[in-house]
Design a protein around this motif. Structure first.
Motif, short mmCIF file in Angstrom:
data_model
loop_
_atom_site.label_atom_id
_atom_site.label_comp_id
_atom_site.label_asym_id
_atom_site.label_seq_id
_atom_site.Cartn_x
_atom_site.Cartn_y
_atom_site.Cartn_z
N LEU A 111 0.83 -1.22 0.00
CA LEU A 111 0.00 0.00 0.00
C LEU A 111 0.86 1.27 0.00
N MET A 112 1.98 1.24 0.72
CA MET A 112 2.90 2.38 0.71
C MET A 112 3.41 2.63 -0.71
N LYS A 113 3.78 1.53 -1.40
CA LYS A 113 4.28 1.66 -2.78
C LYS A 113 3.18 2.21 -3.70
N GLN A 114 1.96 1.78 -3.47
CA GLN A 114 0.83 2.27 -4.27
C GLN A 114 0.63 3.77 -4.06
N VAL A 115 0.66 4.21 -2.80
CA VAL A 115 0.49 5.64 -2.50
C VAL A 115 1.62 6.45 -3.15
N LEU A 116 2.85 5.96 -3.04
CA LEU A 116 4.00 6.66 -3.63
C LEU A 116 3.86 6.76 -5.15
N LYS A 117 3.46 5.66 -5.78
CA LYS A 117 3.35 5.62 -7.23
C LYS A 117 2.24 6.53 -7.75
N GLU A 118 1.12 6.57 -7.02
CA GLU A 118 -0.04 7.32 -7.51
C GLU A 118 -0.05 8.80 -7.12
N SER A 119 0.78 9.19 -6.17
CA SER A 119 0.80 10.62 -5.78
C SER A 119 1.76 11.36 -6.71
N THR A 120 1.39 11.38 -7.99
CA THR A 120 2.28 11.89 -9.05
C THR A 120 2.49 13.39 -9.00
N GLN A 121 1.56 14.13 -8.39
CA GLN A 121 1.67 15.60 -8.42
C GLN A 121 2.52 16.13 -7.26
N ILE A 122 3.08 15.24 -6.46
CA ILE A 122 3.80 15.68 -5.26
C ILE A 122 5.28 15.34 -5.38
N LYS A 123 6.14 16.37 -5.19
CA LYS A 123 7.59 16.16 -5.23
C LYS A 123 8.04 15.74 -3.83
N LYS A 124 8.41 14.48 -3.68
CA LYS A 124 8.73 13.94 -2.36
C LYS A 124 10.19 14.19 -1.97
N THR A 125 10.40 14.48 -0.69
CA THR A 125 11.78 14.68 -0.20
C THR A 125 12.29 13.43 0.51
N ILE A 126 11.39 12.70 1.16
CA ILE A 126 11.75 11.47 1.87
C ILE A 126 10.67 10.45 1.55
N THR A 127 11.04 9.22 1.22
CA THR A 127 10.04 8.18 1.00
C THR A 127 10.40 6.96 1.85
N ASN A 128 9.39 6.16 2.17
CA ASN A 128 9.62 4.99 3.00
C ASN A 128 8.65 3.87 2.62
N THR A 129 9.17 2.64 2.49
CA THR A 129 8.30 1.49 2.25
C THR A 129 8.63 0.38 3.25
N ASN A 130 9.19 0.77 4.39
CA ASN A 130 9.53 -0.19 5.44
C ASN A 130 8.66 0.14 6.66
N PRO A 131 7.49 -0.52 6.80
CA PRO A 131 6.56 -0.13 7.87
C PRO A 131 7.13 -0.36 9.26
N HIS A 132 7.18 0.69 10.06
CA HIS A 132 7.60 0.58 11.46
C HIS A 132 7.00 1.74 12.26
N LEU A 133 6.65 1.44 13.50
CA LEU A 133 6.11 2.45 14.41
C LEU A 133 7.24 2.87 15.35
N SER A 134 7.83 4.03 15.11
CA SER A 134 8.96 4.47 15.92
C SER A 134 8.54 4.78 17.35
N ILE A 135 9.36 4.32 18.28
CA ILE A 135 9.20 4.76 19.67
C ILE A 135 10.20 5.88 19.91
N SER A 136 11.42 5.68 19.42
CA SER A 136 12.45 6.72 19.60
C SER A 136 13.37 6.72 18.40
N ARG A 137 14.08 7.84 18.23
CA ARG A 137 15.04 7.96 17.13
C ARG A 137 16.35 8.51 17.66
N ARG A 138 17.43 8.19 16.95
CA ARG A 138 18.76 8.73 17.25
C ARG A 138 19.19 8.52 18.71
N LEU A 139 18.96 7.34 19.25
CA LEU A 139 19.42 7.06 20.61
C LEU A 139 20.91 6.73 20.61
N SER A 140 21.59 7.11 21.67
CA SER A 140 23.00 6.70 21.82
C SER A 140 23.01 5.19 22.08
#
Length: 195
Positions: A111-140
Motif C-alpha cells: 500500500l505504501m508503494k501504491q500511494v507513492l506511485k499514484e501521488s504523481t503531483q507531489i515532489k517527495k523529499t523522503i520516501t519509506n516502504t519499510n513499515p515501522h512504528l517508531s518509539i524513539s530515534r537517534r538514541l545513543s
C-alpha cells in the motif's frame, strides 16, 4: 504590504503522509514513550503520535487543494486494513520501533508503494516502504541498550482506516495531524482512453 501577503501565501509548508493506527494504539505507544522518557530523559520523536511514514514533501498553500484532492482519491481506492505488530526492533542509527508481523508488513509495504506511485503531483523529499512504528530515534548506544531491556514483548492489533496528512508545526517543532482521507475501498477509476 501586498508583497508580504503574497509572500505569506507562498511560504513552503512541510508535510508528511502517513498511515496511523487507531486511538487506542496511539495511546499505548504514547505511554511507552512516557515510560522511556522516565528512564532516559528526552529523546527524538518523544512527542510524536504513532504513525507509519510513507513520504514527506514541501509545498506552498496555493497547491493544497490540488494535492489534497489527489490524496483523497488515492485513499478512496484503498480498503481499510488490519495490522498486527508483535515484535520490537531497531536500526543502526539508534531508532527503536515496533515491528509488524510478516503478513501485515507485506500488506502495508504494498500500500505504501501504491500511494507513492499514484501521488504523481507531489515532489517527495523522503520516501519509506519499510513499515515501522517508531518509539524513539537517534538514541545513543547506551540509551538504546536501556530501551531494549525495557521493552521486550508486544502484541498490538489495530485497523488502519485513513490516509493521514500531517503538517509541520514550527512552534511545536513537530508534525501534527492536519487532514484525514478515509480508506473507502472504491473500485479504481479507469483513466479515459482515446478509443
Amino acid at each position: 504590504m501586498l508583497l508580504t501577503i503574497f509572500e505569506k501565501n507562498n511560504e513552503m509548508n512541510k508535510y508528511s503522509v502517513v498511515f496511523m493506527p487507531d486511538l487506542q494504539t496511539i495511546e499505548a505507544v504514547k505511554q511507552m514513550k512516557l515510560l522511556l522518557a522516565d528512564k532516559i530523559g528526552w529523546f527524538n520523536s518523544k512527542n510524536s503520535l504513532a504513525h507509519f511514514t510513507i513520504f514527506e514533501f514541501f509545498e506552498d498553500d496555493l497547491q493544497e487543494d490540488k494535492f489534497c484532492a489527489q490524496l483523497d482519491r488515492i485513499a478512496s481506492e484503498i480498503k481499510s486494513f488490519n495490522m498486527q505488530c508483535d515484535a520490537f526492533d531497531w536500526f543502526n542509527n539508534g531508532a527503536f520501533y515496533i515491528k509488524p508481523n510478516e503478513v501485515s508488513a507485506t500488506k502495508m509495504t504494498e500500500l505504501m508503494k501504491q500511494v507513492l506511485k499514484e501521488s504523481t503531483q507531489i515532489k517527495k523529499t523522503i520516501t519509506n516502504t519499510n513499515p515501522h512504528l517508531s518509539i524513539s530515534r537517534r538514541l545513543s548506544p547506551e540509551k538504546l541498550e536501556i530501551t531494549k531491556q525495557l521493552f521486550t514483548k508486544i502484541n498490538l492489533e489495530f485497523a488502519v482506516t485513513n490516509l493521514t496528512l500531517r503538517k509541520f508545526d514550527e512552534n511545536l517543532k513537530q508534525f501534527t495531524v492536519y487532514k484525514e482521507f478515509p480508506l473507502l475501498g472504491k473500485p479504481k477509476e479507469i483513466q479515459g482512453s482515446l478509443f
